[in-house]
Design an enzyme around this catalytic site. Structure first.
Site, PDB file in Angstrom:
ATOM      1  N   LYS A  76      -0.790  -1.604  16.002  1.00 59.40           N
ATOM      2  CA  LYS A  76      -0.242  -0.813  14.899  1.00 59.40           C
ATOM      3  C   LYS A  76      -1.361  -0.502  13.931  1.00 59.40           C
ATOM      4  O   LYS A  76      -2.182  -1.364  13.616  1.00 59.40           O
ATOM      5  CB  LYS A  76       0.835  -1.639  14.179  1.00 59.40           C
ATOM      6  CG  LYS A  76       1.558  -0.905  13.073  1.00 59.40           C
ATOM      7  CD  LYS A  76       2.718  -0.136  13.637  1.00 59.40           C
ATOM      8  CE  LYS A  76       3.372   0.761  12.603  1.00 59.40           C
ATOM      9  NZ  LYS A  76       2.568   1.934  12.245  1.00 59.40           N
ATOM     10  N   LYS A 107      -3.962  -8.716   9.217  1.00 62.17           N
ATOM     11  CA  LYS A 107      -2.908  -8.367   8.263  1.00 62.17           C
ATOM     12  C   LYS A 107      -1.534  -8.631   8.877  1.00 62.17           C
ATOM     13  O   LYS A 107      -0.651  -9.220   8.235  1.00 62.17           O
ATOM     14  CB  LYS A 107      -3.047  -6.885   7.876  1.00 62.17           C
ATOM     15  CG  LYS A 107      -2.238  -6.462   6.675  1.00 62.17           C
ATOM     16  CD  LYS A 107      -2.485  -4.999   6.341  1.00 62.17           C
ATOM     17  CE  LYS A 107      -3.923  -4.732   5.980  1.00 62.17           C
ATOM     18  NZ  LYS A 107      -4.148  -3.329   5.576  1.00 62.17           N
ATOM     19  N   LYS A 152      -6.378   1.246  14.710  1.00 65.97           N
ATOM     20  CA  LYS A 152      -6.715   2.215  13.664  1.00 65.97           C
ATOM     21  C   LYS A 152      -7.215   3.490  14.324  1.00 65.97           C
ATOM     22  O   LYS A 152      -7.749   3.457  15.445  1.00 65.97           O
ATOM     23  CB  LYS A 152      -7.802   1.663  12.734  1.00 65.97           C
ATOM     24  CG  LYS A 152      -7.737   2.222  11.326  1.00 65.97           C
ATOM     25  CD  LYS A 152      -6.528   1.680  10.565  1.00 65.97           C
ATOM     26  CE  LYS A 152      -6.472   2.187   9.135  1.00 65.97           C
ATOM     27  NZ  LYS A 152      -5.372   1.582   8.378  1.00 65.97           N
ATOM     28  N   THR A 165       2.930   0.088  -0.020  1.00 68.60           N
ATOM     29  CA  THR A 165       1.642  -0.592  -0.191  1.00 68.60           C
ATOM     30  C   THR A 165       1.365  -0.884  -1.657  1.00 68.60           C
ATOM     31  O   THR A 165       0.976  -2.002  -2.025  1.00 68.60           O
ATOM     32  CB  THR A 165       0.498   0.238   0.416  1.00 68.60           C
ATOM     33  OG1 THR A 165       0.833   0.589   1.762  1.00 68.60           O
ATOM     34  CG2 THR A 165      -0.802  -0.559   0.423  1.00 68.60           C
ATOM     35  N   ASN A 194      -2.056   7.436  -2.958  1.00 65.40           N
ATOM     36  CA  ASN A 194      -0.735   6.847  -2.739  1.00 65.40           C
ATOM     37  C   ASN A 194      -0.689   5.385  -3.178  1.00 65.40           C
ATOM     38  O   ASN A 194       0.202   4.971  -3.922  1.00 65.40           O
ATOM     39  CB  ASN A 194      -0.349   6.969  -1.267  1.00 65.40           C
ATOM     40  CG  ASN A 194       0.941   6.235  -0.941  1.00 65.40           C
ATOM     41  OD1 ASN A 194       0.921   5.077  -0.557  1.00 65.40           O
ATOM     42  ND2 ASN A 194       2.058   6.899  -1.127  1.00 65.40           N
ATOM     43  N   SER A 222       6.296  -0.253   7.608  1.00 68.71           N
ATOM     44  CA  SER A 222       6.165   0.498   8.860  1.00 68.71           C
ATOM     45  C   SER A 222       6.876  -0.243   9.991  1.00 68.71           C
ATOM     46  O   SER A 222       7.529   0.372  10.842  1.00 68.71           O
ATOM     47  CB  SER A 222       4.692   0.700   9.215  1.00 68.71           C
ATOM     48  OG  SER A 222       4.148   1.824   8.566  1.00 68.71           O
TER      49      SER A 222
END
Length: 420
Positions: free
Chosen positions: A71, A95, A107, A193, A224, A354
């Site tokens: 992810k 994470k 990523k 986030t 964001n 997510s």
């Protein structure tokens, strides 16, 4: 190795090695986690509006899938490098591990300045990137999401393209997260986030015997993550005295009107310069020297260096960005007594929500905004407590403690799979 020669991937490897050594894990654990499982580099041809064709370079890195599908976000930025994407995928693995998600890290990135592309060119680039990486992604294999300079619209184009490529005659919303709510997205994902960054600031304040309502907070970066971090800091009762972006730093010792600045930024090409509310406009570099109790770096990696760290006056730092603090800077800050919440915990809210979006897509059942934020808070506060316990038990700093928690969660599935 000097600070100037440290790239993000080498920093990630250094952090991993220190944590493995502190944990006393087998050498095989470090070896397996020190390199990504897969690195895909692609060339994306895009027909431009003037009829010419340009080639863009993109990457997709899958770091480790021992705990489940990988992810991680996709960024469009002129500064994207292969090592940066490898580092970000590595951090994403930890994470997910520290907050207990059944994911590994991945990523993606494309070397491009999206501000010079038209909307149609961006759509073609987004679809071209998906075509290039389609063989290695999927809702049970690797689930991309937005990152720097990508958003819900980007994900909607990518879902549409991927669904067409799969040829199953139906839309596959679980193949990407961070989508618009109207297209299978999750309520509270946009805010997640930044909200998580301030949840961790609040918990850190409690741990240090402070109250967030009495704190002055400065936020570097007003995209964001930074804008919502500032918004929730204000919502939690803190005084946001400074925010910055690439254009400037806005400062008011009595507190800024964050909601008004967010509104202005949306109407001003996502920049805060020229804001006419009650504040001073300073050079963006001044954000580091602001008198504050809490500082949230929410821009790009390596922004807190051995130089800028000397200016920081905050007692607590929560890393909203990935890898914003160099090892030299962190060593200095810790010696100074700063309490630093590392990125793999502080900014984990995005991947947590997510994950919630992915679960909802798979089951086609959706939660309310407040349900999502409640579930996010439970996940992050539980993780914070685990990291604090590891920190106290091992007598290490928060970053090492977070890695200890994450590595323990990763080592067992690798061992059970027979990888070492």
């Amino acid at each position: 190795m000097s600070e100037k020669t440290l790239n993000p991937f080498k920093i990630a490897q250094k952090q991993l090695k220190e944590a493995c050594d502190a944990l006393g894990e087998e050498d095989a654990v470090y070896e397996l986690l020190s390199q990504p499982e897969k690195v895909l580099e692609v060339t994306i041809p895009v027909k431009m509006d003037d009829g010419t064709t340009k080639l863009f370079t993109g990457y997709r890195v899958q770091h480790n899938d021992a705990s489940g599908p990988t992810k991680g976000g996709i960024r469009f930025h002129p500064g994207v490098t292969k090592d940066e994407v490898k580092a970000l995928a590595t951090w994403m693995t930890f994470k997910c591990g520290v907050v207990g998600l059944p994911y590994g890290g991945a990523k993606g990135g494309v070397i491009v300045d999206p501000t010079v592309l038209s909307k149609r060119e961006l759509e073609r680039l987004s679809r071209g990137y998906v075509r290039a990486i389609a063989p290695i992604i999927g809702e049970r294999r690797d689930i991309p999401a937005p990152d720097v300079n990508t958003n819900g619209q980007t994900m909607a184009w990518m879902v549409d393209e991927y669904s067409s490529l799969r040829g199953v005659g139906q839309t596959l919303p679980a193949s990407f997260t961070g989508k618009p709510v109207e297209f299978g997205g999750c309520l509270a994902r946009t805010e997640a986030t930044g909200y998580g960054v301030m949840l961790m600031m609040r918990e850190a304040a409690k741990y240090k015997g402070m109250d967030i309502k009495d704190m002055r907070i400065a936020v570097q970066g007003f995209g964001n993550v930074g804008s919502y971090a500032a918004m929730y800091a204000q919502a939690f009762g803190a005084k946001v005295v400074a925010v910055s972006d690439v254009s400037c730093c806005l400062y008011n010792e009595n507190g800024l009107d964050v909601n008004d600045i967010m509104k202005y930024s949306k109407e001003n090409n996502k920049l805060i310069t020229g804001y006419t509310g009650e504040c001073e406009e300073l050079d963006r570099s001044k954000i580091f020297g602001i008198e504050c109790d809490g500082f949230a770096p929410c821009a790009l990696e390596n922004s807190i260096t051995s130089e800028t760290s000397k200016e920081i006056k905050a007692k607590i730092i929560t890393e909203g960005a990935n890898g914003p603090t160099t090892p030299e800077a962190e060593e200095y800050l810790l010696e100074k007594g700063v309490f630093l919440i590392p990125d793999i915990l502080a900014n984990s809210g995005g991947v947590i929500v997510s994950y919630f979006e992915w679960v909802q897509n798979l089951h086609n059942y959706y939660w309310r905004f407040d349900e999502v934020q409640e579930k996010q808070e439970v996940k992050m506060v539980d993780a914070f407590v685990k990291v604090i316990n590891a920190m106290e038990e091992r007598n290490v700093d928060m970053r090492k403690a977070a890695y200890l928690v994450a590595i323990k969660s990763l080592a067992m599935p690798m061992r059970l799979r027979g990888w070492f």
